[in-house]
Design a protein around this motif. Structure first.
Motif, PDB file in Angstrom:
ATOM      1  N   GLU A  53       0.824  -1.202   0.000  1.00  0.00           N
ATOM      2  CA  GLU A  53       0.000   0.000   0.000  1.00  0.00           C
ATOM      3  C   GLU A  53       0.865   1.262   0.000  1.00  0.00           C
ATOM      4  OE1 GLU A  53      -3.793   1.446  -0.341  1.00  0.00           O
ATOM      5  OE2 GLU A  53      -3.312  -0.663  -0.070  1.00  0.00           O
ATOM      6  N   GLY A  54       0.561   2.177  -0.903  1.00  0.00           N
ATOM      7  CA  GLY A  54       1.239   3.467  -0.923  1.00  0.00           C
ATOM      8  C   GLY A  54       2.565   3.490  -1.660  1.00  0.00           C
ATOM      9  N   ILE A  55       2.869   2.451  -2.457  1.00  0.00           N
ATOM     10  CA  ILE A  55       4.128   2.481  -3.197  1.00  0.00           C
ATOM     11  C   ILE A  55       4.032   3.475  -4.340  1.00  0.00           C
ATOM     12  CG2 ILE A  55       4.744   0.121  -2.582  1.00  0.00           C
ATOM     13  CD1 ILE A  55       4.007  -0.749  -5.416  1.00  0.00           C
ATOM     14  N   ASN A  56       5.187   3.893  -4.828  1.00  0.00           N
ATOM     15  CA  ASN A  56       5.178   4.828  -5.949  1.00  0.00           C
ATOM     16  C   ASN A  56       5.247   4.068  -7.273  1.00  0.00           C
ATOM     17  OD1 ASN A  56       7.906   4.195  -6.464  1.00  0.00           O
ATOM     18  ND2 ASN A  56       8.642   5.905  -5.245  1.00  0.00           N
ATOM     19  N   THR A  59       8.536   2.024  -8.040  1.00  0.00           N
ATOM     20  CA  THR A  59       8.619   0.784  -7.277  1.00  0.00           C
ATOM     21  C   THR A  59       7.676  -0.263  -7.855  1.00  0.00           C
ATOM     22  OG1 THR A  59       9.179   2.053  -5.296  1.00  0.00           O
ATOM     23  CG2 THR A  59       8.435  -0.209  -4.955  1.00  0.00           C
ATOM     24  N   ARG A  86      -4.622   7.353  -6.908  1.00  0.00           N
ATOM     25  CA  ARG A  86      -3.303   7.987  -6.845  1.00  0.00           C
ATOM     26  C   ARG A  86      -3.413   9.153  -5.883  1.00  0.00           C
ATOM     27  NH1 ARG A  86      -0.887   7.866 -12.934  1.00  0.00           N
ATOM     28  NH2 ARG A  86      -1.990   6.009 -13.587  1.00  0.00           N
ATOM     29  N   ALA A  89       2.230  12.090  -2.267  1.00  0.00           N
ATOM     30  CA  ALA A  89       2.893  11.649  -1.039  1.00  0.00           C
ATOM     31  C   ALA A  89       3.027  12.812  -0.066  1.00  0.00           C
ATOM     32  CB  ALA A  89       4.268  11.084  -1.368  1.00  0.00           C
ATOM     33  N   GLU A  95       6.010  13.203  -5.675  1.00  0.00           N
ATOM     34  CA  GLU A  95       5.847  11.751  -5.680  1.00  0.00           C
ATOM     35  C   GLU A  95       4.372  11.385  -5.543  1.00  0.00           C
ATOM     36  OE1 GLU A  95       7.182   7.802  -3.152  1.00  0.00           O
ATOM     37  OE2 GLU A  95       8.252   9.679  -2.855  1.00  0.00           O
ATOM     38  N   GLN A  97       1.708   8.338  -4.775  1.00  0.00           N
ATOM     39  CA  GLN A  97       1.551   7.027  -4.172  1.00  0.00           C
ATOM     40  C   GLN A  97       0.316   6.349  -4.750  1.00  0.00           C
ATOM     41  OE1 GLN A  97       1.408   8.216  -0.015  1.00  0.00           O
ATOM     42  NE2 GLN A  97       3.468   7.384   0.279  1.00  0.00           N
ATOM     43  N   GLU A  99      -2.622   3.268  -4.357  1.00  0.00           N
ATOM     44  CA  GLU A  99      -3.292   2.385  -3.404  1.00  0.00           C
ATOM     45  C   GLU A  99      -4.571   1.837  -4.011  1.00  0.00           C
ATOM     46  OE1 GLU A  99      -5.822   5.455  -0.662  1.00  0.00           O
ATOM     47  OE2 GLU A  99      -3.718   5.165  -0.144  1.00  0.00           O
TER      48      GLU A  99
END
Length: 161
Positions: A53-56, A59, A86, A89, A95, A97, A99
């Motif tokens: 959860e919350g990766i960019n 990644t 989206r 961050a 950035e 993130q 989810e």
């Protein structure tokens, strides 16, 4: 399909062959259960986001073995159907993130339920002792695969056992 071997424990090449055949059969069973409005690649995105959860985007692209532009297009489609959100961050406005949305989580839960129903109908045809052995083997396989994916020694230990 029956695993026959003159060995008390199948050697890794035989186990790999049978596991590969099993994965192919799972694909067929899961295809029956799927009314997915998403492609296989998009489904992989959903599974990755569920556990990260919350990766960019970068990644996620690395996890997929893809490029950020291709990954961004996958996410565009998933966002359009309401499965992904989206968000900027908190640490950096540049950035983004990613989810799962509530709708995305519900979709995965429903898909898993349909898949499990397909599998249950097959498993009910197996004798209890074989189901038990299958469960034990699958748990060991999952442990070894997770160790290999996440870098490590436990997979080496599992191979030599």
């Amino acid at each position: 399909m029956t695993v026959t071997s003159s060995y008390p424990r199948p050697h890794p090449p035989e186990a790999a062959r049978v596991t590969s055949e099993t994965a192919e059969l799972l694909e067929v069973l899961w295809g029956r259960a799927s009314t997915a409005p998403v492609s296989a690649s998009q489904l992989r995105v959903l599974f990755i986001l569920e556990h990260n959860e919350g990766i960019n985007l970068r990644t996620l692209a690395d996890a997929l073995g893809s490029t950020p532009p291709s990954t961004s297009r996958l996410c565009d489609r998933l966002e359009a159907v309401g499965f992904v959100r989206r968000q900027t961050a908190a640490s950096s406005r540049r950035e983004v993130q990613l989810e799962l949305s509530r709708h995305g989580r519900a979709f995965l839960a429903d898909l898993r339920g349909r898949r499990e129903a397909e599998l249950q109908s097959v498993l009910e045809r197996m004798p209890v002792a074989q189901r038990t052995a299958l469960l034990t083997g699958l748990e060991a396989f999952c442990d070894a695969a997770a160790a290999q994916i996440h870098g490590g020694g436990a997979a080496d230990d599992a191979r030599t056992a």
